[in-house]
Design an enzyme around this catalytic site. Structure first.
Site, PDB file in Angstrom:
ATOM      1  N   THR A  24      52.394  -7.185  25.471  1.00  0.00           N
ATOM      2  CA  THR A  24      52.576  -8.560  25.014  1.00  0.00           C
ATOM      3  C   THR A  24      52.257  -8.666  23.532  1.00  0.00           C
ATOM      4  O   THR A  24      51.476  -7.883  22.994  1.00  0.00           O
ATOM      5  CB  THR A  24      51.702  -9.543  25.821  1.00  0.00           C
ATOM      6  N   ARG A  25      52.878  -9.652  22.884  1.00  0.00           N
ATOM      7  CA  ARG A  25      52.551 -10.008  21.505  1.00  0.00           C
ATOM      8  C   ARG A  25      52.179 -11.493  21.424  1.00  0.00           C
ATOM      9  O   ARG A  25      52.083 -12.051  20.336  1.00  0.00           O
ATOM     10  CB  ARG A  25      53.724  -9.708  20.570  1.00  0.00           C
ATOM     11  N   ASN A  26      52.002 -12.103  22.596  1.00  0.00           N
ATOM     12  CA  ASN A  26      51.682 -13.526  22.690  1.00  0.00           C
ATOM     13  C   ASN A  26      50.382 -13.725  23.462  1.00  0.00           C
ATOM     14  O   ASN A  26      49.930 -12.825  24.168  1.00  0.00           O
ATOM     15  CB  ASN A  26      52.812 -14.280  23.411  1.00  0.00           C
TER      16      ASN A  26
END
Length: 574
Positions: free
Chosen positions: A198-200
Protein backbone atom coordinates in the site's frame (compact mmCIF):
# COMPACT_ATOMS: atom_id res chain seq x y z
CA UNK A 1 10.03 -21.94 5.93
CA UNK A 2 10.19 -18.68 3.91
CA UNK A 3 9.63 -18.65 0.16
CA UNK A 4 12.86 -19.11 -1.89
CA UNK A 5 14.02 -15.82 -3.45
CA UNK A 6 13.46 -15.00 -7.10
CA UNK A 7 16.13 -16.73 -9.17
CA UNK A 8 16.91 -19.14 -6.33
CA UNK A 9 19.55 -17.09 -4.46
CA UNK A 10 19.08 -13.93 -2.41
CA UNK A 11 21.57 -11.42 -3.82
CA UNK A 12 22.47 -9.77 -0.53
CA UNK A 13 25.43 -7.76 -1.80
CA UNK A 14 25.98 -6.04 1.54
CA UNK A 15 26.57 -9.37 3.26
CA UNK A 16 28.58 -10.73 0.34
CA UNK A 17 30.96 -7.76 0.20
CA UNK A 18 31.22 -7.00 3.93
CA UNK A 19 34.63 -8.75 4.30
CA UNK A 20 36.07 -6.31 1.71
CA UNK A 21 34.51 -3.18 3.20
CA UNK A 22 37.72 -1.35 4.11
CA UNK A 23 39.39 -2.22 0.82
CA UNK A 24 36.39 -1.03 -1.20
CA UNK A 25 36.03 2.13 0.89
CA UNK A 26 39.64 3.09 0.20
CA UNK A 27 39.27 2.42 -3.52
CA UNK A 28 36.02 4.40 -3.71
CA UNK A 29 37.79 7.54 -2.51
CA UNK A 30 40.12 7.41 -5.51
CA UNK A 31 37.49 6.80 -8.19
CA UNK A 32 35.27 9.22 -10.09
CA UNK A 33 31.81 9.38 -8.58
CA UNK A 34 28.20 9.46 -9.67
CA UNK A 35 26.04 11.29 -7.13
CA UNK A 36 22.72 9.47 -7.04
CA UNK A 37 19.26 11.00 -7.17
CA UNK A 38 16.56 10.05 -4.68
CA UNK A 39 15.05 7.49 -7.05
CA UNK A 40 18.46 6.00 -7.84
CA UNK A 41 19.14 5.69 -4.11
CA UNK A 42 15.90 3.75 -3.63
CA UNK A 43 16.85 1.42 -6.48
CA UNK A 44 20.41 0.96 -5.22
CA UNK A 45 19.24 0.08 -1.72
CA UNK A 46 17.02 -2.72 -3.03
CA UNK A 47 19.76 -3.97 -5.35
CA UNK A 48 22.26 -4.12 -2.49
CA UNK A 49 19.98 -5.80 0.06
CA UNK A 50 18.56 -8.36 -2.36
CA UNK A 51 15.09 -6.89 -2.73
CA UNK A 52 15.58 -6.85 -6.50
CA UNK A 53 17.11 -10.34 -6.72
CA UNK A 54 18.37 -11.73 -9.05
CA UNK A 55 19.82 -8.30 -10.02
CA UNK A 56 23.40 -7.58 -8.94
CA UNK A 57 23.59 -4.11 -10.43
CA UNK A 58 21.97 -1.65 -12.79
CA UNK A 59 20.82 -3.19 -16.07
CA UNK A 60 23.10 -3.25 -19.10
CA UNK A 61 21.58 -2.75 -22.54
CA UNK A 62 21.01 -6.45 -23.15
CA UNK A 63 18.99 -6.82 -19.94
CA UNK A 64 17.25 -3.48 -20.44
CA UNK A 65 16.09 -4.33 -23.96
CA UNK A 66 15.00 -7.81 -22.89
CA UNK A 67 13.00 -6.51 -19.92
CA UNK A 68 11.28 -3.86 -22.04
CA UNK A 69 10.47 -6.25 -24.89
CA UNK A 70 10.07 -9.64 -23.19
CA UNK A 71 9.38 -8.96 -19.48
CA UNK A 72 12.46 -10.96 -18.53
CA UNK A 73 16.22 -10.58 -18.15
CA UNK A 74 18.58 -11.72 -20.90
CA UNK A 75 19.23 -14.94 -18.93
CA UNK A 76 15.51 -15.76 -19.05
CA UNK A 77 14.55 -14.83 -15.48
CA UNK A 78 11.19 -13.06 -15.23
CA UNK A 79 11.61 -9.35 -14.44
CA UNK A 80 9.16 -6.64 -15.44
CA UNK A 81 10.67 -3.23 -14.61
CA UNK A 82 13.83 -1.65 -16.08
CA UNK A 83 16.22 -0.81 -13.23
CA UNK A 84 18.64 1.64 -14.81
CA UNK A 85 21.21 4.24 -13.81
CA UNK A 86 20.75 7.38 -15.92
CA UNK A 87 23.55 9.92 -16.33
CA UNK A 88 24.22 13.00 -18.43
CA UNK A 89 26.95 13.47 -21.03
CA UNK A 90 28.62 15.89 -18.61
CA UNK A 91 28.92 13.18 -15.93
CA UNK A 92 30.37 10.75 -18.48
CA UNK A 93 32.89 13.33 -19.68
CA UNK A 94 33.88 14.51 -16.20
CA UNK A 95 34.44 10.98 -14.91
CA UNK A 96 35.91 9.74 -18.21
CA UNK A 97 33.49 6.85 -17.93
CA UNK A 98 33.75 3.94 -20.34
CA UNK A 99 33.12 0.17 -20.37
CA UNK A 100 35.46 -1.56 -17.93
CA UNK A 101 36.07 1.47 -15.72
CA UNK A 102 34.97 1.59 -12.09
CA UNK A 103 32.95 4.40 -10.55
CA UNK A 104 31.79 5.21 -7.02
CA UNK A 105 28.07 5.57 -6.34
CA UNK A 106 27.57 8.33 -3.78
CA UNK A 107 24.65 9.48 -1.63
CA UNK A 108 23.64 13.09 -2.41
CA UNK A 109 22.38 13.55 1.15
CA UNK A 110 25.61 12.99 3.07
CA UNK A 111 28.33 12.33 0.45
CA UNK A 112 28.84 8.77 1.72
CA UNK A 113 30.25 6.19 -0.65
CA UNK A 114 27.65 3.44 -1.03
CA UNK A 115 28.99 1.16 -3.74
CA UNK A 116 31.39 0.71 -6.64
CA UNK A 117 29.99 -0.05 -10.08
CA UNK A 118 32.09 -1.76 -12.74
CA UNK A 119 30.77 -0.41 -16.03
CA UNK A 120 29.57 -3.03 -18.47
CA UNK A 121 28.24 -0.58 -21.05
CA UNK A 122 27.00 2.98 -21.58
CA UNK A 123 24.03 3.26 -23.90
CA UNK A 124 21.37 5.66 -25.10
CA UNK A 125 17.93 4.22 -24.27
CA UNK A 126 15.00 4.26 -26.63
CA UNK A 127 12.72 6.26 -24.34
CA UNK A 128 9.75 6.05 -26.70
CA UNK A 129 10.00 2.26 -26.69
CA UNK A 130 10.39 2.14 -22.92
CA UNK A 131 7.38 4.43 -22.46
CA UNK A 132 5.20 2.36 -24.78
CA UNK A 133 6.18 -1.16 -23.75
CA UNK A 134 6.57 -0.66 -20.00
CA UNK A 135 3.97 2.00 -19.18
CA UNK A 136 1.52 1.99 -22.09
CA UNK A 137 2.59 5.14 -23.94
CA UNK A 138 0.17 7.76 -22.55
CA UNK A 139 2.37 10.85 -22.18
CA UNK A 140 0.33 11.99 -19.17
CA UNK A 141 1.48 8.91 -17.21
CA UNK A 142 3.67 10.16 -14.33
CA UNK A 143 6.42 7.63 -15.10
CA UNK A 144 6.50 8.70 -18.76
CA UNK A 145 6.61 12.37 -17.74
CA UNK A 146 9.51 11.50 -15.46
CA UNK A 147 11.20 9.53 -18.24
CA UNK A 148 11.04 12.39 -20.73
CA UNK A 149 11.59 15.32 -18.35
CA UNK A 150 13.88 14.04 -15.59
CA UNK A 151 15.78 10.97 -16.81
CA UNK A 152 19.17 11.76 -18.37
CA UNK A 153 20.15 10.80 -21.92
CA UNK A 154 22.42 7.81 -21.15
CA UNK A 155 22.14 4.66 -19.04
CA UNK A 156 25.17 3.07 -17.35
CA UNK A 157 24.94 -0.68 -16.79
CA UNK A 158 27.10 -2.91 -14.64
CA UNK A 159 27.47 -4.97 -11.49
CA UNK A 160 27.85 -3.48 -8.04
CA UNK A 161 30.10 -4.11 -5.05
CA UNK A 162 28.38 -2.86 -1.90
CA UNK A 163 30.20 -0.70 0.66
CA UNK A 164 27.69 0.96 2.99
CA UNK A 165 23.99 0.77 3.75
CA UNK A 166 21.95 3.91 3.23
CA UNK A 167 21.49 5.93 6.40
CA UNK A 168 17.89 6.28 7.57
CA UNK A 169 16.79 8.33 10.56
CA UNK A 170 13.11 7.42 10.64
CA UNK A 171 11.47 4.14 11.67
CA UNK A 172 14.81 2.32 11.56
CA UNK A 173 13.49 -0.73 13.44
CA UNK A 174 10.79 -1.25 10.79
CA UNK A 175 13.08 -1.09 7.75
CA UNK A 176 13.74 -4.81 7.41
CA UNK A 177 16.03 -6.07 4.66
CA UNK A 178 14.86 -9.26 2.91
CA UNK A 179 17.32 -11.33 4.96
CA UNK A 180 16.20 -9.70 8.22
CA UNK A 181 12.54 -10.22 7.45
CA UNK A 182 13.13 -13.88 6.62
CA UNK A 183 14.90 -14.34 9.99
CA UNK A 184 12.00 -12.56 11.69
CA UNK A 185 9.46 -14.89 10.08
CA UNK A 186 11.50 -17.92 11.20
CA UNK A 187 11.70 -16.55 14.73
CA UNK A 188 7.91 -16.14 14.80
CA UNK A 189 7.41 -19.60 13.32
CA UNK A 190 5.56 -18.25 10.29
CA UNK A 191 5.50 -20.54 7.24
CA UNK A 192 2.79 -18.85 5.19
CA UNK A 193 2.84 -15.07 4.84
CA UNK A 194 0.38 -12.88 2.91
CA UNK A 195 2.03 -9.58 1.92
CA UNK A 196 -0.05 -6.43 1.48
CA UNK A 197 1.32 -3.52 -0.58
CA UNK A 198 0.00 0.00 0.00
CA UNK A 199 0.93 3.65 -0.46
CA UNK A 200 -2.18 4.93 1.34
CA UNK A 201 -3.44 4.91 4.92
CA UNK A 202 -5.24 1.71 5.93
CA UNK A 203 -8.80 1.68 7.25
CA UNK A 204 -11.28 -0.96 8.41
CA UNK A 205 -11.83 -2.29 4.89
CA UNK A 206 -8.10 -2.96 4.48
CA UNK A 207 -7.95 -4.70 7.83
CA UNK A 208 -10.92 -6.87 6.86
CA UNK A 209 -9.57 -7.90 3.47
CA UNK A 210 -6.09 -8.78 4.81
CA UNK A 211 -7.57 -10.81 7.68
CA UNK A 212 -9.88 -12.61 5.24
CA UNK A 213 -6.94 -13.41 2.95
CA UNK A 214 -4.86 -14.73 5.86
CA UNK A 215 -7.65 -16.84 7.35
CA UNK A 216 -8.50 -18.42 3.99
CA UNK A 217 -4.89 -19.54 3.62
CA UNK A 218 -4.04 -20.26 7.27
CA UNK A 219 -1.38 -17.56 6.99
CA UNK A 220 -0.07 -14.45 8.71
CA UNK A 221 0.00 -10.90 7.35
CA UNK A 222 2.93 -8.73 6.34
CA UNK A 223 1.81 -5.11 6.04
CA UNK A 224 4.48 -3.85 3.64
CA UNK A 225 3.84 -0.20 2.71
CA UNK A 226 6.04 1.80 0.36
CA UNK A 227 7.96 4.61 2.08
CA UNK A 228 10.25 5.54 -0.81
CA UNK A 229 8.82 7.53 -3.71
CA UNK A 230 5.11 7.23 -4.43
CA UNK A 231 2.63 9.34 -6.40
CA UNK A 232 2.86 13.14 -6.01
CA UNK A 233 0.09 14.28 -3.70
CA UNK A 234 0.06 11.09 -1.62
CA UNK A 235 -0.09 11.41 2.17
CA UNK A 236 3.45 11.59 3.54
CA UNK A 237 4.94 8.35 4.83
CA UNK A 238 5.50 9.70 8.36
CA UNK A 239 1.75 10.13 8.80
CA UNK A 240 1.00 6.81 7.13
CA UNK A 241 3.41 4.83 9.29
CA UNK A 242 1.94 6.31 12.47
CA UNK A 243 -1.47 5.27 11.17
CA UNK A 244 -0.27 1.73 10.37
CA UNK A 245 1.19 1.44 13.86
CA UNK A 246 -2.13 2.56 15.35
CA UNK A 247 -4.00 -0.01 13.25
CA UNK A 248 -1.76 -2.97 14.10
CA UNK A 249 -3.34 -3.75 17.52
CA UNK A 250 -6.69 -4.14 15.75
CA UNK A 251 -5.46 -7.40 14.20
CA UNK A 252 -5.84 -10.68 16.11
CA UNK A 253 -2.86 -11.07 18.43
CA UNK A 254 0.20 -12.37 16.58
CA UNK A 255 -1.41 -12.26 13.13
CA UNK A 256 0.37 -9.28 11.53
CA UNK A 257 3.71 -7.48 11.40
CA UNK A 258 4.62 -4.15 9.87
CA UNK A 259 7.70 -3.70 7.68
CA UNK A 260 8.62 -0.71 5.51
CA UNK A 261 9.78 -0.85 1.89
CA UNK A 262 11.96 1.96 0.53
CA UNK A 263 10.78 1.47 -3.04
CA UNK A 264 10.57 4.16 -5.72
CA UNK A 265 7.25 3.31 -7.33
CA UNK A 266 6.69 3.88 -11.05
CA UNK A 267 2.88 3.54 -10.90
CA UNK A 268 3.26 1.01 -13.70
CA UNK A 269 0.06 -1.00 -13.28
CA UNK A 270 0.43 -4.55 -14.69
CA UNK A 271 4.24 -4.38 -14.99
CA UNK A 272 4.49 -2.95 -11.50
CA UNK A 273 2.26 -5.68 -10.03
CA UNK A 274 4.65 -8.35 -11.33
CA UNK A 275 7.59 -6.37 -9.93
CA UNK A 276 5.89 -5.99 -6.54
CA UNK A 277 5.25 -9.73 -6.40
CA UNK A 278 8.93 -10.46 -7.10
CA UNK A 279 10.01 -8.02 -4.38
CA UNK A 280 7.67 -9.60 -1.80
CA UNK A 281 8.85 -13.07 -2.78
CA UNK A 282 12.42 -11.91 -2.09
CA UNK A 283 11.29 -10.69 1.33
CA UNK A 284 10.02 -14.18 2.16
CA UNK A 285 6.28 -13.83 1.52
CA UNK A 286 4.42 -16.83 0.14
CA UNK A 287 1.29 -14.92 -0.95
CA UNK A 288 0.74 -11.42 -2.34
CA UNK A 289 -2.50 -9.44 -2.52
CA UNK A 290 -3.23 -7.75 -5.86
CA UNK A 291 -6.32 -5.58 -5.98
CA UNK A 292 -8.26 -3.52 -8.46
CA UNK A 293 -6.04 -1.21 -10.56
CA UNK A 294 -2.97 -2.26 -8.55
CA UNK A 295 -0.25 0.44 -8.69
CA UNK A 296 -2.20 2.45 -11.26
CA UNK A 297 -1.71 6.23 -11.36
CA UNK A 298 -5.42 7.05 -11.55
CA UNK A 299 -6.90 8.95 -14.49
CA UNK A 300 -5.52 11.20 -17.21
CA UNK A 301 -6.83 14.68 -18.07
CA UNK A 302 -9.65 13.12 -20.14
CA UNK A 303 -10.89 11.18 -17.14
CA UNK A 304 -9.64 7.87 -18.53
CA UNK A 305 -7.88 5.21 -16.48
CA UNK A 306 -4.34 4.45 -17.63
CA UNK A 307 -5.00 0.73 -17.19
CA UNK A 308 -8.02 -1.54 -17.03
CA UNK A 309 -9.28 -2.29 -13.50
CA UNK A 310 -8.08 -5.90 -13.59
CA UNK A 311 -5.09 -5.64 -15.96
CA UNK A 312 -2.68 -6.08 -13.04
CA UNK A 313 -4.44 -9.21 -11.82
CA UNK A 314 -4.41 -10.68 -15.34
CA UNK A 315 -0.68 -9.91 -15.67
CA UNK A 316 0.35 -11.68 -12.48
CA UNK A 317 -1.93 -14.60 -13.29
CA UNK A 318 -0.23 -14.96 -16.69
CA UNK A 319 3.15 -15.41 -14.98
CA UNK A 320 1.84 -17.23 -11.90
CA UNK A 321 4.05 -20.32 -12.29
CA UNK A 322 7.25 -18.32 -12.88
CA UNK A 323 6.57 -15.87 -10.08
CA UNK A 324 6.62 -18.60 -7.47
CA UNK A 325 4.39 -16.63 -5.13
CA UNK A 326 0.65 -17.22 -4.83
CA UNK A 327 -1.23 -14.12 -5.91
CA UNK A 328 -4.36 -13.31 -3.94
CA UNK A 329 -6.83 -11.46 -6.15
CA UNK A 330 -9.46 -9.55 -4.24
CA UNK A 331 -12.59 -7.59 -4.97
CA UNK A 332 -13.25 -4.32 -3.18
CA UNK A 333 -14.91 -4.88 0.18
CA UNK A 334 -17.92 -2.82 1.25
CA UNK A 335 -19.71 -2.11 4.53
CA UNK A 336 -23.14 -3.59 5.29
CA UNK A 337 -24.73 -1.34 7.96
CA UNK A 338 -27.65 -3.67 8.72
CA UNK A 339 -25.29 -6.44 9.87
CA UNK A 340 -22.30 -4.24 10.82
CA UNK A 341 -19.83 -6.18 8.70
CA UNK A 342 -17.63 -5.93 5.64
CA UNK A 343 -17.99 -8.23 2.64
CA UNK A 344 -16.46 -8.43 -0.82
CA UNK A 345 -18.80 -6.68 -3.24
CA UNK A 346 -19.29 -9.81 -5.30
CA UNK A 347 -20.65 -11.59 -2.19
CA UNK A 348 -23.29 -8.98 -1.37
CA UNK A 349 -26.84 -10.13 -2.31
CA UNK A 350 -28.87 -7.81 -4.57
CA UNK A 351 -30.83 -5.16 -2.70
CA UNK A 352 -28.69 -5.21 0.44
CA UNK A 353 -27.72 -1.73 1.62
CA UNK A 354 -24.00 -0.91 1.46
CA UNK A 355 -21.90 2.10 2.45
CA UNK A 356 -18.56 3.31 1.10
CA UNK A 357 -16.44 6.44 1.39
CA UNK A 358 -14.23 7.25 -1.59
CA UNK A 359 -10.72 8.61 -1.28
CA UNK A 360 -11.92 11.96 -2.60
CA UNK A 361 -14.70 12.13 -0.02
CA UNK A 362 -12.30 11.16 2.77
CA UNK A 363 -9.91 13.96 1.79
CA UNK A 364 -12.84 16.38 1.70
CA UNK A 365 -13.95 15.32 5.19
CA UNK A 366 -10.43 15.74 6.51
CA UNK A 367 -10.20 19.15 4.84
CA UNK A 368 -13.50 20.42 6.20
CA UNK A 369 -13.42 18.70 9.58
CA UNK A 370 -16.57 16.70 8.77
CA UNK A 371 -17.08 13.50 10.80
CA UNK A 372 -15.54 10.22 9.65
CA UNK A 373 -17.69 7.30 10.88
CA UNK A 374 -16.21 4.45 12.90
CA UNK A 375 -17.57 1.90 10.44
CA UNK A 376 -15.09 3.35 7.93
CA UNK A 377 -11.96 3.86 10.05
CA UNK A 378 -10.79 3.47 13.62
CA UNK A 379 -10.77 6.61 15.83
CA UNK A 380 -7.04 6.30 16.54
CA UNK A 381 -6.28 6.26 12.80
CA UNK A 382 -8.59 9.21 12.09
CA UNK A 383 -6.94 11.21 14.89
CA UNK A 384 -3.52 10.79 13.26
CA UNK A 385 -4.84 11.74 9.83
CA UNK A 386 -6.54 14.84 11.21
CA UNK A 387 -3.34 15.95 12.92
CA UNK A 388 -1.57 15.87 9.55
CA UNK A 389 -4.51 17.26 7.55
CA UNK A 390 -5.55 20.50 9.25
CA UNK A 391 -8.83 22.13 8.16
CA UNK A 392 -8.64 24.18 4.97
CA UNK A 393 -9.09 27.50 6.81
CA UNK A 394 -5.76 26.93 8.62
CA UNK A 395 -3.81 25.82 5.53
CA UNK A 396 -1.45 27.97 3.51
CA UNK A 397 -1.86 28.88 -0.14
CA UNK A 398 0.03 30.53 -2.99
CA UNK A 399 -1.54 33.11 -5.30
CA UNK A 400 0.66 33.13 -8.40
CA UNK A 401 0.00 36.22 -10.55
CA UNK A 402 1.34 36.05 -14.11
CA UNK A 403 1.17 38.54 -16.99
CA UNK A 404 3.08 41.14 -18.97
CA UNK A 405 5.29 43.72 -17.32
CA UNK A 406 3.08 46.64 -16.17
CA UNK A 407 -0.05 44.49 -16.41
CA UNK A 408 -1.00 45.42 -12.85
CA UNK A 409 0.35 42.30 -11.15
CA UNK A 410 2.32 44.15 -8.50
CA UNK A 411 -0.53 46.53 -7.67
CA UNK A 412 -2.89 43.58 -7.26
CA UNK A 413 -0.30 41.74 -5.15
CA UNK A 414 0.20 44.67 -2.78
CA UNK A 415 -3.52 45.29 -2.39
CA UNK A 416 -4.17 41.58 -1.81
CA UNK A 417 -1.45 41.50 0.85
CA UNK A 418 -3.15 44.32 2.75
CA UNK A 419 -6.55 42.65 2.46
CA UNK A 420 -5.26 39.30 3.72
CA UNK A 421 -3.42 40.97 6.60
CA UNK A 422 -6.67 42.66 7.56
CA UNK A 423 -8.45 39.29 7.36
CA UNK A 424 -5.89 37.77 9.76
CA UNK A 425 -5.44 34.11 10.62
CA UNK A 426 -2.17 33.49 8.77
CA UNK A 427 1.06 35.28 7.91
CA UNK A 428 1.31 36.82 4.43
CA UNK A 429 4.47 36.86 2.30
CA UNK A 430 4.94 38.94 -0.86
CA UNK A 431 7.28 37.80 -3.65
CA UNK A 432 7.26 40.62 -6.21
CA UNK A 433 9.06 39.96 -9.48
CA UNK A 434 11.62 42.76 -9.11
CA UNK A 435 12.26 41.94 -5.44
CA UNK A 436 12.96 38.29 -6.21
CA UNK A 437 15.26 39.27 -9.07
CA UNK A 438 17.22 41.51 -6.70
CA UNK A 439 17.30 39.26 -3.62
CA UNK A 440 17.31 35.69 -5.00
CA UNK A 441 18.22 35.77 -8.68
CA UNK A 442 20.55 38.72 -9.18
CA UNK A 443 23.03 36.61 -11.17
CA UNK A 444 20.40 35.41 -13.64
CA UNK A 445 19.72 36.91 -17.04
CA UNK A 446 16.58 36.68 -19.15
CA UNK A 447 17.26 33.65 -21.30
CA UNK A 448 14.56 30.99 -21.30
CA UNK A 449 16.71 28.81 -19.03
CA UNK A 450 17.39 31.64 -16.56
CA UNK A 451 13.73 32.65 -16.48
CA UNK A 452 12.80 29.04 -15.70
CA UNK A 453 15.39 28.91 -12.91
CA UNK A 454 14.00 32.12 -11.44
CA UNK A 455 10.47 30.68 -11.35
CA UNK A 456 11.79 27.46 -9.79
CA UNK A 457 13.32 29.50 -6.97
CA UNK A 458 10.09 31.40 -6.41
CA UNK A 459 8.17 28.12 -6.36
CA UNK A 460 10.56 26.56 -3.85
CA UNK A 461 10.23 29.48 -1.44
CA UNK A 462 6.46 29.61 -1.95
CA UNK A 463 6.14 25.87 -1.35
CA UNK A 464 8.05 25.99 1.93
CA UNK A 465 6.08 28.98 3.22
CA UNK A 466 2.75 27.56 2.07
CA UNK A 467 3.45 24.22 3.73
CA UNK A 468 4.00 26.12 6.98
CA UNK A 469 0.55 27.71 6.70
CA UNK A 470 1.41 31.09 5.18
CA UNK A 471 -0.35 32.96 2.40
CA UNK A 472 2.13 33.65 -0.40
CA UNK A 473 1.54 36.16 -3.18
CA UNK A 474 3.99 35.89 -6.09
CA UNK A 475 3.90 38.19 -9.12
CA UNK A 476 6.58 37.30 -11.68
CA UNK A 477 6.00 37.69 -15.41
CA UNK A 478 6.44 33.90 -15.78
CA UNK A 479 5.93 33.88 -19.55
CA UNK A 480 6.31 30.14 -20.15
CA UNK A 481 3.67 27.46 -19.59
CA UNK A 482 6.30 24.87 -18.64
CA UNK A 483 7.66 27.06 -15.84
CA UNK A 484 4.20 27.86 -14.47
CA UNK A 485 3.22 24.18 -14.47
CA UNK A 486 6.47 23.32 -12.70
CA UNK A 487 5.72 26.00 -10.10
CA UNK A 488 2.26 24.55 -9.48
CA UNK A 489 3.74 21.06 -9.12
CA UNK A 490 6.45 22.27 -6.73
CA UNK A 491 4.00 24.00 -4.40
CA UNK A 492 1.42 21.20 -4.41
CA UNK A 493 4.06 18.51 -3.94
CA UNK A 494 5.34 20.45 -0.93
CA UNK A 495 1.84 20.07 0.51
CA UNK A 496 0.55 23.53 -0.38
CA UNK A 497 -2.39 24.93 -2.32
CA UNK A 498 -1.73 26.81 -5.56
CA UNK A 499 -3.87 29.24 -7.54
CA UNK A 500 -2.75 30.64 -10.90
CA UNK A 501 -4.19 34.08 -11.64
CA UNK A 502 -3.66 35.28 -15.21
CA UNK A 503 -3.51 39.06 -15.27
CA UNK A 504 -4.59 39.23 -18.92
CA UNK A 505 -4.17 42.96 -19.41
CA UNK A 506 -3.55 43.49 -23.17
CA UNK A 507 0.01 44.24 -24.26
CA UNK A 508 -1.09 47.49 -25.91
CA UNK A 509 -2.52 48.76 -22.60
CA UNK A 510 0.59 47.70 -20.66
CA UNK A 511 2.76 49.56 -23.16
CA UNK A 512 0.57 52.67 -23.31
CA UNK A 513 0.52 53.07 -19.51
CA UNK A 514 4.24 52.35 -19.02
CA UNK A 515 5.46 55.49 -17.24
CA UNK A 516 9.02 54.17 -16.89
CA UNK A 517 9.51 53.87 -20.63
CA UNK A 518 10.79 50.29 -20.45
CA UNK A 519 8.71 49.10 -23.42
CA UNK A 520 10.04 52.02 -25.47
CA UNK A 521 13.61 50.97 -24.68
CA UNK A 522 12.82 47.41 -25.71
CA UNK A 523 11.28 48.63 -28.98
CA UNK A 524 14.47 50.58 -29.70
CA UNK A 525 16.52 47.43 -29.10
CA UNK A 526 18.15 48.71 -25.93
CA UNK A 527 16.73 45.76 -23.94
CA UNK A 528 16.90 42.26 -25.41
CA UNK A 529 14.68 39.27 -24.62
CA UNK A 530 11.80 41.46 -23.41
CA UNK A 531 8.48 39.68 -22.98
CA UNK A 532 5.92 40.91 -25.51
CA UNK A 533 8.50 42.61 -27.71
CA UNK A 534 11.10 40.07 -28.82
CA UNK A 535 10.23 37.20 -26.46
CA UNK A 536 6.80 35.50 -26.36
CA UNK A 537 4.28 35.28 -23.54
CA UNK A 538 2.51 31.91 -23.58
CA UNK A 539 -1.11 32.37 -22.50
CA UNK A 540 -1.95 30.07 -19.56
CA UNK A 541 -4.17 27.16 -20.54
CA UNK A 542 -5.31 26.35 -17.00
CA UNK A 543 -5.62 29.59 -15.03
CA UNK A 544 -7.73 29.40 -11.88
CA UNK A 545 -8.81 33.01 -12.43
CA UNK A 546 -8.38 35.47 -15.31
CA UNK A 547 -8.51 39.23 -14.71
CA UNK A 548 -7.79 42.38 -16.74
CA UNK A 549 -6.70 45.73 -15.28
CA UNK A 550 -7.78 47.55 -18.46
CA UNK A 551 -11.39 46.55 -17.70
CA UNK A 552 -11.43 46.11 -13.91
CA UNK A 553 -10.24 48.04 -10.89
CA UNK A 554 -7.58 46.59 -8.61
CA UNK A 555 -10.16 46.60 -5.82
CA UNK A 556 -12.62 44.47 -7.81
CA UNK A 557 -9.87 42.03 -8.81
CA UNK A 558 -8.76 41.59 -5.21
CA UNK A 559 -12.40 40.97 -4.30
CA UNK A 560 -12.59 38.23 -6.97
CA UNK A 561 -9.51 36.56 -5.52
CA UNK A 562 -10.91 36.76 -1.99
CA UNK A 563 -14.20 35.23 -3.18
CA UNK A 564 -12.27 32.40 -4.86
CA UNK A 565 -10.40 31.69 -1.64
CA UNK A 566 -13.60 31.88 0.42
CA UNK A 567 -15.35 29.45 -1.93
CA UNK A 568 -12.44 27.02 -1.50
CA UNK A 569 -12.79 27.22 2.30
CA UNK A 570 -9.65 29.18 3.19
CA UNK A 571 -11.42 31.49 5.63
CA UNK A 572 -12.95 30.37 8.93
CA UNK A 573 -16.74 30.32 8.53
CA UNK A 574 -17.50 29.53 12.17
Amino acid sequence: MANPPHGGVLKDLLARDAPRHDELEMEAEKLPAIVLTERQLCDLELIMNGGFSPLEGFMNQKDYDSVCENVRLADGNLFSMPITLDVSQAVIDEGKLKPGSRVTLRDFRDDRNLAILTIDDIYRPDKAKEAKLVFGGDEEHPAIKYLYNKVQEFYVGGKIEAINKLNHYDYVALRYTPAELRVHFDKLGWNRVVAFQTRNPMHRAHRELTVRAARARQANVLIHPVVGLTKPGDIDHFTRVRAYQALLPRYPNGMAVLGLLGLAMRMGGPREAIWHAIIRKNHGATHFIVGRDHAGPGKNSKGQEFYGPYDAQHAVEKYREELGIEVVEFQQVTYLPDTDEYKPKDEVPPGVKTLDISGTELRNRLRTGAPIPEWFSYPEVVKILRESSPPRHTQGFTIFLTGYMNSGKDAIARALQVTLNQQGGRSVSLLLGDTVRHELSSELGFSREDRHTNIQRIAFVAGELTRAGAAVIASPIAPYEESRNAARDAVTQAGGNFFLVHVATPLEYCEKTDKRGIYAKARRGEIKGFTGVDDPYETPSKADLTVDVSKQTVRSIVHEIILMLETEGFFDRS
